[in-house]
Design a protein around this motif. Structure first.
Motif, PDB file in Angstrom:
ATOM      1  N   PRO A   1       0.805  -1.234   0.000  1.00  0.00           N
ATOM      2  CA  PRO A   1       0.000   0.000   0.000  1.00  0.00           C
ATOM      3  C   PRO A   1       0.833   1.276   0.000  1.00  0.00           C
ATOM      4  O   PRO A   1       0.348   2.318  -0.442  1.00  0.00           O
TER       5      PRO A   1
ATOM      6  N   ASP B   1       2.078   3.721  -6.902  1.00  0.00           N
ATOM      7  CA  ASP B   1       1.122   3.277  -7.914  1.00  0.00           C
ATOM      8  C   ASP B   1       0.335   2.054  -7.458  1.00  0.00           C
ATOM      9  O   ASP B   1      -0.169   1.284  -8.283  1.00  0.00           O
ATOM     10  N   HIS B   2       0.224   1.877  -6.147  1.00  0.00           N
ATOM     11  CA  HIS B   2      -0.490   0.724  -5.600  1.00  0.00           C
ATOM     12  C   HIS B   2      -1.930   0.664  -6.099  1.00  0.00           C
ATOM     13  O   HIS B   2      -2.406  -0.387  -6.545  1.00  0.00           O
ATOM     14  N   GLU B   3      -2.650   1.790  -6.045  1.00  0.00           N
ATOM     15  CA  GLU B   3      -4.057   1.788  -6.439  1.00  0.00           C
ATOM     16  C   GLU B   3      -4.229   1.469  -7.919  1.00  0.00           C
ATOM     17  O   GLU B   3      -5.139   0.729  -8.305  1.00  0.00           O
ATOM     18  N   GLN B   4      -3.341   2.022  -8.761  1.00  0.00           N
ATOM     19  CA  GLN B   4      -3.453   1.775 -10.193  1.00  0.00           C
ATOM     20  C   GLN B   4      -3.245   0.303 -10.520  1.00  0.00           C
ATOM     21  O   GLN B   4      -4.008  -0.305 -11.273  1.00  0.00           O
TER      22      GLN B   4
ATOM     23  N   SER C   1      -3.669  -2.147  -8.518  1.00  0.00           N
ATOM     24  CA  SER C   1      -4.764  -2.913  -7.939  1.00  0.00           C
ATOM     25  C   SER C   1      -5.917  -3.047  -8.937  1.00  0.00           C
ATOM     26  O   SER C   1      -6.580  -4.090  -9.012  1.00  0.00           O
TER      27      SER C   1
END
Length: 423
Positions: free
Chosen positions: A92, A96-99, A101
């Motif tokens: 987390p 760019d963790h969210e991208q 994901s």
């Protein structure tokens, strides 16, 4: 077989990095039968990349730098995951963790070999950069782990010989010269460092000059001398491939096939030898410092950057695990504004037509109909994907008994004008 079918179904849902129904609906029969390429088929090219090339690359990277214990532990963990483990999401804390994901939805927790080949390769390189500390708050931040390979090639005697050969082309008529430079740009892809990780230097040795497809006449109709054209060039590899690309760009500008060229490169290290802005600068210096015609080309290109006739761009999309059908609106607008977009190399080709088991006679114009404006692909074949071949050409290649799709001994120039007929 049920596990493989399940993986195929998952790949179909995640091949474009989403499962939201966008772009869904009936597909042409040719698309229905063209499966997303995975890496779980024994003996396949894709499996060989994950099983052999990636571990070899991890070893090369760790030996190229005096990394500390943290990097060595992270590289060991990546090697174990690649060989025996499952795909794990980015931490987390990663920027760019969210991208990722979103891009990896439905794939995390599965074997690397059951993910779409294009996605698995892209994510491997992202994880490799993370393991070396490229994105983290450490002294290794921003250090290209592939730089030693690129620099060794750029300093090699083979480049000296290739630059000296330009002197013989200086007085050749422009139409003959541009044909030679276009061919050099196509075949320069054989110097791809990633391809040579497991194949050795002999893979880029003698190869036939014949192209399995050659739409170069259409390319020159789109870019006649004296035209007020804007050309987008999407680079592939640095070093020995990028230099011929830059030399071709110089010719296009010098002889007014283009008034302005946008050179698109990667924003960070990717697929071993892919070109970034720093690699463009290194190649321009290599040219400018060379004697003879090469030096004159380097000086002109340096000036072209200074005056804006040659502009370097580095959009984040070029390091995304997505096909060009999923390009963002700003990049689509750039390509739409260009007279023609030239895509170099194997990875760009896979993203352009889709990394699937297409029938090789599927028309190139059909597979690129979505692209905003005219598009050209210059590519040496180094993966299973190919479209746009004539049946007689395909029959001859299949009858040769050679691994013509993946050996780097075949190449193509394919072009689709905005209203051109399908091949």
């Amino acid at each position: 077989m049920s596990g493989e079918r399940e993986a195929r179904n998952m790949a179909e849902k995640t091949a474009h990095g989403r499962d939201d129904g966008v772009g869904s609906g009936p597909r042409p029969p040719s698309e229905e039968s063209a499966q997303v390429i995975l890496s779980n088929e024994p003996g396949s090219f894709a499996r060989g990349v994950l099983a052999d090339r990636h571990p070899a690359l991890i070893r090369q990277v760790r030996e190229a730098f005096p990394y500390g214990p943290r990097q060595h532990e992270a590289l060991d963990a990546l090697l174990e995951q690649n060989n025996n483990g499952v795909i794990e999401p980015l931490a987390p804390s990663e920027p760019d963790h969210e991208q990722w994901s979103v891009w990896g939805r439905g794939l995390f927790g599965r074997s690397w070999f059951d993910a779409p080949f294009l996605w698995a390769e892209s994510y491997f390189y992202r994880r490799l950069l993370g393991a070396t500390g490229y994105f983290g708050p450490s002294p290794w931040r921003g250090v290209d782990p592939f730089a030693p390979f690129k620099q060794a090639e750029l300093r090699g005697t083979a480049v000296d010989e290739e630059l000296r050969a330009l002197d013989a082309l200086a007085d050749v008529p422009a139409d003959e010269r541009v044909t030679a430079l276009l061919r050099a740009s196509v075949w320069g892809n054989r110097a791809d460092l990633g391809f040579r990780v497991t194949e050795g230097d002999t893979a880029s040795g003698t190869a036939a000059d014949d192209l399995v497809a050659d739409d170069s006449p259409l390319l020159w109709r789109l870019l006649p001398a004296g035209a007020d054209a804007t050309v987008a060039v999407v680079a592939d590899n640095a070093g020995r491939e990028l230099i011929p690309d830059l030399i071709l760009i110089d010719h296009l500008l010098l002889h007014r096939h283009a008034e302005r060229i946008m050179l698109h490169v990667k924003p960070y290290p990717y697929f071993v030898s892919d070109a970034m802005t720093a690699d463009v600068v290194d190649c321009l210096r290599r040219l400018a410092e060379a004697p003879g015609e090469a030096g004159r080309i380097g000086s002109r290109l340096w000036d072209a950057v200074a005056t804006g006739r040659l502009e370097i761009r580095a959009h984040p999309f070029f390091c995304a695990p997505l096909p060009y059908e999923e390009m963002p609106a700003d990049l689509r607008a750039e390509f739409a504004a260009a007279t023609v977009t030239v895509l170099k190399g194997d990875l760009n080709y896979r993203r352009l037509v889709g990394d699937r088991t297409w029938d090789a006679t599927t028309p190139f114009a059909h597979r690129t109909a979505y692209f905003p404006g005219a598009v050209a692909a210059l590519r040496t074949l180094k993966s299973d994907v190919v479209v746009g071949l004539e049946q007689k050409t395909l029959d001859a290649l299949e009858g040769s008994g050679a691994a013509w799709r993946t050996s780097g001994t075949q190449a193509l120039i394919q072009v689709r004008g905005e209203t051109g007929p399908p091949r």
